[in-house]
Design a protein around this motif. Structure first.
Motif, PDB file in Angstrom:
ATOM      1  N   ALA A 180       0.844  -1.196   0.000  1.00  0.00           N
ATOM      2  CA  ALA A 180       0.000   0.000   0.000  1.00  0.00           C
ATOM      3  C   ALA A 180       0.876   1.241   0.000  1.00  0.00           C
ATOM      4  O   ALA A 180       1.855   1.329   0.746  1.00  0.00           O
ATOM      5  CB  ALA A 180      -0.906  -0.009   1.232  1.00  0.00           C
ATOM      6  N   LEU A 181       0.525   2.209  -0.855  1.00  0.00           N
ATOM      7  CA  LEU A 181       1.312   3.430  -1.005  1.00  0.00           C
ATOM      8  C   LEU A 181       0.687   4.591  -0.238  1.00  0.00           C
ATOM      9  O   LEU A 181      -0.538   4.674  -0.106  1.00  0.00           O
ATOM     10  CB  LEU A 181       1.419   3.799  -2.479  1.00  0.00           C
ATOM     11  N   VAL A 199      -3.828   7.059   1.573  1.00  0.00           N
ATOM     12  CA  VAL A 199      -3.959   5.615   1.386  1.00  0.00           C
ATOM     13  C   VAL A 199      -5.440   5.323   1.148  1.00  0.00           C
ATOM     14  O   VAL A 199      -6.261   5.507   2.057  1.00  0.00           O
ATOM     15  CB  VAL A 199      -3.443   4.830   2.608  1.00  0.00           C
ATOM     16  N   PRO A 200      -5.841   4.871  -0.029  1.00  0.00           N
ATOM     17  CA  PRO A 200      -7.263   4.636  -0.326  1.00  0.00           C
ATOM     18  C   PRO A 200      -7.867   3.584   0.607  1.00  0.00           C
ATOM     19  O   PRO A 200      -7.185   2.660   1.051  1.00  0.00           O
ATOM     20  CB  PRO A 200      -7.241   4.149  -1.773  1.00  0.00           C
ATOM     21  N   ILE A 201      -9.156   3.729   0.873  1.00  0.00           N
ATOM     22  CA  ILE A 201      -9.834   2.767   1.747  1.00  0.00           C
ATOM     23  C   ILE A 201      -9.936   1.393   1.083  1.00  0.00           C
ATOM     24  O   ILE A 201     -10.243   0.403   1.754  1.00  0.00           O
ATOM     25  CB  ILE A 201     -11.224   3.267   2.160  1.00  0.00           C
ATOM     26  N   ARG A 231      -2.488   2.233  13.955  1.00  0.00           N
ATOM     27  CA  ARG A 231      -3.919   2.571  13.947  1.00  0.00           C
ATOM     28  C   ARG A 231      -4.378   2.828  12.523  1.00  0.00           C
ATOM     29  O   ARG A 231      -3.693   3.518  11.758  1.00  0.00           O
ATOM     30  CB  ARG A 231      -4.197   3.806  14.811  1.00  0.00           C
ATOM     31  N   ILE A 232      -5.534   2.263  12.172  1.00  0.00           N
ATOM     32  CA  ILE A 232      -6.148   2.500  10.853  1.00  0.00           C
ATOM     33  C   ILE A 232      -7.621   2.826  11.069  1.00  0.00           C
ATOM     34  O   ILE A 232      -8.357   2.044  11.683  1.00  0.00           O
ATOM     35  CB  ILE A 232      -6.022   1.275   9.925  1.00  0.00           C
ATOM     36  N   LYS A 233      -8.042   3.978  10.535  1.00  0.00           N
ATOM     37  CA  LYS A 233      -9.435   4.390  10.678  1.00  0.00           C
ATOM     38  C   LYS A 233      -9.957   4.850   9.314  1.00  0.00           C
ATOM     39  O   LYS A 233      -9.399   5.780   8.718  1.00  0.00           O
ATOM     40  CB  LYS A 233      -9.547   5.528  11.685  1.00  0.00           C
ATOM     41  N   TYR A 239      -7.831   6.255   4.264  1.00  0.00           N
ATOM     42  CA  TYR A 239      -7.663   5.869   5.650  1.00  0.00           C
ATOM     43  C   TYR A 239      -6.976   6.995   6.432  1.00  0.00           C
ATOM     44  O   TYR A 239      -6.149   7.741   5.888  1.00  0.00           O
ATOM     45  CB  TYR A 239      -6.780   4.618   5.770  1.00  0.00           C
ATOM     46  N   SER A 240      -7.314   7.072   7.714  1.00  0.00           N
ATOM     47  CA  SER A 240      -6.538   7.881   8.652  1.00  0.00           C
ATOM     48  C   SER A 240      -5.619   6.901   9.386  1.00  0.00           C
ATOM     49  O   SER A 240      -6.096   6.021  10.110  1.00  0.00           O
ATOM     50  CB  SER A 240      -7.459   8.598   9.640  1.00  0.00           C
ATOM     51  N   ILE A 241      -4.294   7.042   9.189  1.00  0.00           N
ATOM     52  CA  ILE A 241      -3.338   6.041   9.640  1.00  0.00           C
ATOM     53  C   ILE A 241      -2.288   6.677  10.541  1.00  0.00           C
ATOM     54  O   ILE A 241      -1.711   7.716  10.195  1.00  0.00           O
ATOM     55  CB  ILE A 241      -2.650   5.354   8.443  1.00  0.00           C
ATOM     56  N   ASP A 242      -2.040   6.038  11.658  1.00  0.00           N
ATOM     57  CA  ASP A 242      -0.949   6.447  12.553  1.00  0.00           C
ATOM     58  C   ASP A 242       0.117   5.359  12.562  1.00  0.00           C
ATOM     59  O   ASP A 242      -0.206   4.164  12.531  1.00  0.00           O
ATOM     60  CB  ASP A 242      -1.448   6.657  13.987  1.00  0.00           C
ATOM     61  N   ILE A 243       1.380   5.780  12.600  1.00  0.00           N
ATOM     62  CA  ILE A 243       2.482   4.823  12.697  1.00  0.00           C
ATOM     63  C   ILE A 243       3.395   5.216  13.856  1.00  0.00           C
ATOM     64  O   ILE A 243       3.482   6.393  14.222  1.00  0.00           O
ATOM     65  CB  ILE A 243       3.308   4.746  11.391  1.00  0.00           C
TER      66      ILE A 243
END
Length: 286
Positions: A180-181, A199-201, A231-233, A239-243
């Motif tokens: 995933a990009l 990042v597309p859903i 986290r992925i929302k 997506y709302s993504i935290d790393i």
């Protein structure tokens, strides 16, 4: 005999006076001896006391000088121990950098972080390597754990690094499993967390996947670890993504500076600036 008694009776007053004077002289004599003895004893005690005080002051003076000498020796020993500990710590960090033999043999430059400016939005690092050691603008800065940032300013002996935890820092990343990009960004707050944007859903990205740099980056080599998804929302389109970032910026000491990645042709091609073929010239392939 009668005459002797008559003499005593007749002159008894004188005789008594003589007796009293003798007794008085004896008493005075004894008292004088005691007084002289007391004076002599007092003088001896005074002399001893003065000598004792002088000796005590001399001892205290010498003790102070000895303490100062010992403190100086202790300070020198402490300084030496600190230098040795620092040297051992630096050597340990250097060896950790080159634990991967690929990094040691690929022209990477070792540098030490000598200053840092941390805030809620604009963090910066300063390293002790510059133009004289081959550092150039846009070089990638990393550790064996992952991406640190990019060089944005270079002097003869120093370089300023914009770290991942800067509001203006962006880099293209992809997942090590699902490919995933997305785009890494940092919007302030905790220095160990960042976000992945765009990042597309429809992407199969999952929690726990490691995000790596991609060939899409104009400055960074590919496959450098950036962080792990925690986290992925889902949102409307993305997506709302935290790393959790791979690098611990709170304990960063030594870094590696990668050779400059500068593909001008690629950048021009992407921006539509490729030179046009000249009219009348036909390209042939043998």
């Amino acid at each position: 005999m009668q005459k002797f008694f008559n003499f005593l009776v007749k002159h008894n007053a004188y005789l008594l006076l003589l007796l009293y004077c003798s007794v008085a002289l004896l008493v005075i004599r004894f008292e004088q001896d005691d007084l002289l003895s007391k004076i002599r004893s007092g003088g001896t005690e005074l002399q001893a006391s003065i000598s004792d005080k002088i000796t005590s002051y001399g001892y205290l003076f010498n003790l102070r000088k000895e303490n100062e000498r010992l403190m100086k020796i202790n300070a020198e020993l402490l300084s030496k121990v600190l230098r040795d500990q620092t040297a051992l710590h630096d050597e340990k960090n250097r060896r950790a950098l080159f634990a991967d033999s690929a990094a040691a043999s690929s022209g990477y430059i070792t540098a030490r972080v000598i200053d840092r400016k941390f805030s809620s939005r604009e963090n910066m690092l300063l390293i002790d390597a510059g133009k004289k050691r081959g550092i150039r603008r846009d070089m990638t800065v990393l550790t064996p754990q992952g991406l640190v940032g990019r060089v944005i300013f270079v002097s003869d002996n120093y370089a300023k690094v914009m770290p991942v935890i800067h509001s203006d820092f962006k880099v293209s990343v992809s997942s090590d499993r699902s490919n995933a990009l997305g785009i890494l960004s940092w919007n302030g707050g905790a220095e160990h967390l960042a976000a992945i944007e765009h990042v597309p859903i429809s992407s199969p990205l999952k929690k726990g996947e490691m995000m790596l740099t991609t060939d899409f980056s104009t400055f960074s080599p590919r496959s450098i670890p950036v962080g792990r998804v925690i986290r992925i929302k889902p949102d409307k389109l993305f997506y709302s993504i935290d790393i959790r970032l791979a690098v611990d910026f709170s304990s960063l000491t030594y870094v590696l500076v990668a050779p400059l990645k500068k593909d001008t042709e690629k950048i021009e091609a992407f921006n539509g600036d490729m030179p046009q073929e000249q009219p009348g010239i036909i390209n042939t392939v043998n």
